[in-house]
Write an enzyme that holds these catalytic residues in place. Structure first.
Site, short mmCIF file in Angstrom:
data_model
loop_
_atom_site.label_atom_id
_atom_site.label_comp_id
_atom_site.label_asym_id
_atom_site.label_seq_id
_atom_site.Cartn_x
_atom_site.Cartn_y
_atom_site.Cartn_z
N CYS A 61 0.84 -1.22 0.00
CA CYS A 61 0.00 0.00 0.00
C CYS A 61 0.87 1.26 0.00
O CYS A 61 1.57 1.54 0.98
CB CYS A 61 -0.90 -0.06 1.23
SG CYS A 61 -1.72 1.49 1.66
N CYS A 115 0.12 3.74 2.78
CA CYS A 115 0.58 3.18 4.05
C CYS A 115 2.07 3.46 4.24
O CYS A 115 2.51 3.85 5.33
CB CYS A 115 0.36 1.66 4.10
SG CYS A 115 -1.36 1.16 3.98
#
Length: 118
Positions: free
Chosen positions: A30, A33
């Site tokens: 991600c 993230c």
């Protein structure tokens, strides 16, 4: 205090055994993230009184499902075992600091008493 990776087995003990806990649900693939991780880590170093926990949603799929994680990163904030904040998306540093201060200032006992009086 640095961030710590937690598992489903540790989750409830961490949430209920500490005054304030921030949980970052993330995954290695991600992009947002990865960009939020340094902000989360830097904040953990400023607030040694707060537990900064990370849950890898790939490794802990059952926990992510139980927490109803629909997109990542998702940040949750708990105080005295009570969920106060649950929002997907990476926060900028100033917004994360503001959230932490709001959680620190929040009176859980008063809120519970008020809720029970209704």
């Amino acid at each position: 205090m640095a961030t710590q990776d937690i598992t489903a087995e540790q989750f409830n003990d961490i949430i209920n055994g500490n005054e304030i806990v921030l949980v970052d649900f993330w995954a290695s693939w991600c992009g947002p993230c990865k960009s939020f991780a340094p902000t989360f880590k830097a904040s953990s170093e400023k607030h040694p009184d707060v537990v900064f926990a990370k849950v890898d949603t790939e490794a802990e799929q059952e926990l992510a499902s139980a927490a109803q994680i629909r997109s990542i990163p998702t940040l949750m904030a708990f105080k005295k075992g009570n969920l106060l904040f649950n929002q997907p998306g990476a926060l900028p540093p100033a917004a994360l600091e503001d959230l932490i201060q709001q959680v620190k200032d929040f009176d859980v006992e008063a809120a519970i008493a008020e809720q029970n009086a209704e």
